[in-house]
Every structure is written in structure tokens, then in C-alpha cells.
Design a protein around this motif. Structure first.
Motif, PDB file in Angstrom:
ATOM      1  N   ASN A 280     -59.181 -56.439  20.293  1.00 61.56           N
ATOM      2  CA  ASN A 280     -58.089 -56.209  19.362  1.00 61.56           C
ATOM      3  C   ASN A 280     -57.900 -57.424  18.463  1.00 61.56           C
ATOM      4  OD1 ASN A 280     -57.010 -53.614  20.515  1.00 61.56           O
ATOM      5  ND2 ASN A 280     -56.758 -54.922  22.327  1.00 61.56           N
ATOM      6  N   VAL A 281     -57.418 -57.189  17.250  1.00 66.99           N
ATOM      7  CA  VAL A 281     -57.113 -58.271  16.332  1.00 66.99           C
ATOM      8  C   VAL A 281     -55.709 -58.050  15.783  1.00 66.99           C
ATOM      9  CG1 VAL A 281     -58.248 -57.063  14.397  1.00 66.99           C
ATOM     10  CG2 VAL A 281     -57.870 -59.536  14.270  1.00 66.99           C
ATOM     11  N   TRP A 282     -54.945 -59.144  15.692  1.00 65.67           N
ATOM     12  CA  TRP A 282     -53.585 -59.029  15.162  1.00 65.67           C
ATOM     13  C   TRP A 282     -53.348 -60.115  14.131  1.00 65.67           C
ATOM     14  CZ3 TRP A 282     -54.730 -59.944  20.290  1.00 65.67           C
ATOM     15  CH2 TRP A 282     -54.536 -61.252  20.765  1.00 65.67           C
ATOM     16  N   PHE A 283     -52.366 -59.847  13.262  1.00 62.11           N
ATOM     17  CA  PHE A 283     -52.115 -60.768  12.156  1.00 62.11           C
ATOM     18  C   PHE A 283     -50.678 -60.602  11.689  1.00 62.11           C
ATOM     19  CE2 PHE A 283     -52.197 -61.846   7.576  1.00 62.11           C
ATOM     20  CZ  PHE A 283     -52.680 -63.142   7.664  1.00 62.11           C
ATOM     21  N   GLY A 284     -50.056 -61.729  11.309  1.00 61.70           N
ATOM     22  CA  GLY A 284     -48.697 -61.690  10.781  1.00 61.70           C
ATOM     23  C   GLY A 284     -47.781 -62.569  11.594  1.00 61.70           C
ATOM     24  N   ALA A 285     -46.488 -62.271  11.521  1.00 56.73           N
ATOM     25  CA  ALA A 285     -45.480 -63.150  12.106  1.00 56.73           C
ATOM     26  C   ALA A 285     -45.461 -63.110  13.624  1.00 56.73           C
ATOM     27  CB  ALA A 285     -44.101 -62.776  11.566  1.00 56.73           C
TER      28      ALA A 285
END
Length: 384
Positions: free
Chosen positions: A291-296
């Protein structure tokens, strides 16, 4: 809606063409002018459903049929609109109730403007397939699709639907999987909302999501959450090769949320969670890796291949295939994230092959789109 009852059988209008289908009891119907209207369709449905099985098609060109009351399906019925027919509730009527005895397929249709006593456009107690269907701009105090049976969704788009309830009935902007078994494949949910839990999907039983895109969905009521998907209840559910971007949970779980109060397990793998407001991944979640996540906000995952990074996604657009998708750009953290041996699925949301062979290494991309996948048109034509 009322509990299922035996549907009234009516005679078929003379303008509807009938033919034997398979065994002698089955009936097919073609809805044709001058009866490309509610009465003509209702007569065709009564004949086909009353025979026990069959398919309804249309010779109406591009047409909108407005319902004044919902239709029931009790047996094995396929309704194929050929991507030219719209069923419209006129903001006063629901569309279909599928009985527990039924095996119904809605294909190549647009379903819009449905409402029934502040309830559901589609209510399923049996087996319901939505194949190449557009479900749009339905507004009521209840989910558009209420499922207590078996629901299979493929290559469909759900957009601009609104569940205005903030308490009972406020779960699921589009789908409320209430004690049923639901699967969603190669579909897009955009711009849907609800007043409580699950801006696109609420589930308290088994749910499987594969190769699908969620963007711009929201929960709006005070203390609400699960902007894209809210999982509760029990059983093991999965989210695999999903793109979950730019959704909003009013209080929590802008992307994904599993409440953890019951015994429900939500396994997330090979997916993108980015720029979801009030949490990309909240609650009790399990990672299947890559999985990849991005942001605050980050995701609580530490399985192989999990990590933060910019997926560099384009806007929701036609990138090939029956539904709109969000294409990762050059340098995306999602590209080639999944080793070949872990690719697991042969096609992306568009029907393009995995692995795409980016730079020739045979790895797969996380998320709903395989950037360099080869589109295979043979897989566009419904449930194999």
C-alpha cells in the motif's frame, strides 16, 4: 419498501416481441416503439419474470423511461439496456425490489432520480448483479442500493448520489451492505455523500472491493466518518488494488474506516490512499502489503511494500475502459510497487493486463490502474 410479495402478472403488450429462450418456460422480450415507456417495460417484465426466466432488451434508440412506482423481480431476469436506456424515478419513485427468490442482472443502464418514501432506489433480498450500470443523482434519506442478499457490481459508475439521513438510514451514500454479501469490481464512486457512515459504501458484513476508484465522496453529519468505505460488524472483508483519493470524513476516516467494535477484519492491499480529509486510514485495519499513502495523515501499515509516497495522480478521466480512473504520473510511488510474484490479479480497473511491464521488470502498480497495461477489449462485455 414493503416486504417481498408475489408480483402481479400482466399480459404483454402487443408491440413487445416474444421468443422462446432455452427451455419452453422461459420468455425473452424486446421493448419496441410505440411502447418505449413505463407501461411497455412493465408488461415485458411481467411476462419474463412470470415465465421464470429470460432477458429483456430494447429497440428504442436512446430513451428515458420514467417510473411512477417501483418494479419487483422474483425470478431469473436480465434487463439489458444496451447502454442506451435510462430508468428515471422522477424524484418520486424507487426503481426495483429484488425478492429473495430472484437472480437479477441490470446491464447497460443508467439509473437516476430515484426515491421511495425517503428510502432506496434498489432493494435487494436475493442475487443482484449490476454490470456496466451508471447510478447517478439519486437523493433520499437512505442508501441508493440496500443489500441484504448477494450483490455483485462490475464496471459501473456511481456519481452524485446523496443520502440525507444523519441517524437511522444514514449509513451508505450509495451501498449499504446490511447482512449481505457484496463485491465491487472495476467500478468508480465519485461525488457521493451521506449524513452518517460510509460516503460511498457502508458494510456490516462481508465486502470485497477490487480494482476500483473512490474520489470526492463524503460524510456530512456531525460525528460522521468513513468518507469512502465504513466497515463494521463481523467477517473478513478486503480492499485490493483500490485508489482512494480526496474523500472526506466529517469527523474521522476520510478514506477507510473499520470500527473494530465487532469482529470485522478489513484487509487492505496494493492500494493508494491519498489526500483524504480527516484520515487516510482509520480504525482497526489489516495490511496485505504494497500500500502507498500520501498527505497529512499516514496509514498504520508495516507489511512488505507498505510506505508513504506521492502517487502523482491525474484527475478522474477517461483512461480507457468502461469507467473513469485516475492515472499515476511519471515518478509515482505506486508504479512498480508490487513484485511480480505478488501481483495476484491479472487485470486492472480498465481491463488492462497486469503486470504492465513498465521498464520491463514485470512488477505491478498499486492502485486501480496499471499504467502500462495492455487493454484487452474482450473483457469489457459483462460478467464472464
Amino acid at each position: 419498501m414493503n416486504a417481498p410479495t408475489t408480483p402481479t402478472r400482466r399480459l404483454l403488450a402487443a408491440s413487445i416481441l416474444l421468443a422462446a429462450a432455452g427451455d419452453a418456460a422461459a420468455t425473452n422480450a424486446v421493448v419496441s416503439p410505440p411502447n418505449c415507456n413505463e407501461a411497455g417495460f412493465a408488461a415485458a417484465l411481467a411476462a419474463v419474470d412470470g415465465s421464470g426466466s429470460g432477458t429483456i432488451t430494447f429497440n428504442c434508440g436512446t430513451a428515458t423511461i420514467t417510473f411512477t412506482n417501483y418494479k419487483t423481480i422474483a425470478n431469473d431476469v436480465v434487463i439489458d439496456g444496451g447502454n442506451a436506456i435510462t430508468f428515471d424515478g422522477g424524484n418520486t419513485s424507487a426503481l426495483f425490489q429484488v425478492f429473495a427468490s430472484a437472480n437479477a442482472t441490470l446491464k447497460g443502464l443508467t439509473l437516476q432520480h430515484a426515491e421511495f418514501n425517503q428510502s432506496h432506489a434498489l432493494e435487494n433480498f436475493g442475487a443482484l448483479k449490476l454490470d456496466h450500470v451508471r447510478v447517478q443523482t439519486n437523493v433520499s434519506a437512505g442508501p441508493v442500493v440496500a443489500n441484504s442478499g448477494t450483490l455483485r457490481v462490475r464496471w459501473s459508475t456511481f456519481s452524485g448520489n446523496q443520502n440525507t439521513a444523519t441517524a437511522i438510514g444514514g449509513d451508505g451514500g450509495v451501498i449499504a451492505n446490511d447482512g449481505g454479501d457484496a463485491s465491487v469490481e472495476s467500478s468508480t464512486f465519485t461525488g457521493n455523500s451521506t449524513g452518517r457512515y460510509g460516503g460511498a459504501i457502508y458494510s456490516n458484513s462481508t465486502l470485497d472491493v477490487l480494482d476500483s476508484t473512490f474520489t470526492g465522496n463524503a460524510t456530512t453529519g456531525m460525528g460522521s466518518g468513513g468518507g469512502a468505505i465504513y466497515q463494521a460488524g463481523s467477517g473478513t472483508s478486503t480492499v485490493e488494488y483500490a485508489t482512494i483519493v480526496g474523500n472526506t470524513g466529517q469527523a474521522f476516516g476520510g478514506g477507510l474506516y473499520n470500527d473494530g467494535a465487532g469482529s470485522a477484519t478489513l484487509v487492505v492491499s496494493r492500494s493508494i490512499m491519498a489526500n483524504n480529509t480527516n484520515g487516510n486510514c482509520d480504525g482497526v485495519l489489516t495490511s496485505g502489503g504494497y500500500n502507498v499513502w500520501f498527505g497529512a495523515t499516514s496509514c498504520p501499515f508495516a507489511a512488505p511494500g507498505d510506505g508513504a509516497g506521492d502517487p502523482m495522480l491525474g484527475a478522474l478521466a477517461n483512461n480507457g475502459g468502461p469507467t473513469q480512473t485516475m492515472l499515476p504520473g511519471a515518478g509515482s510511488a505506486a508504479i512498480n510497487r508490487v513484485p511480480n510474484a505478488q501481483c495476484a490479479q491479472p487485470y486492472d480497473q480498465r481491463g488492462a493486463s497486469r503486470p504492465g511491464g513498465v521498464i520491463g521488470n514485470g512488477s505491478c502498480d498499486s492502485g486501480a490502474v496499471e499504467v502500462s497495461g495492455t487493454l484487452d477489449l474482450i473483457f469489457y462485455d459483462g460478467f464472464e
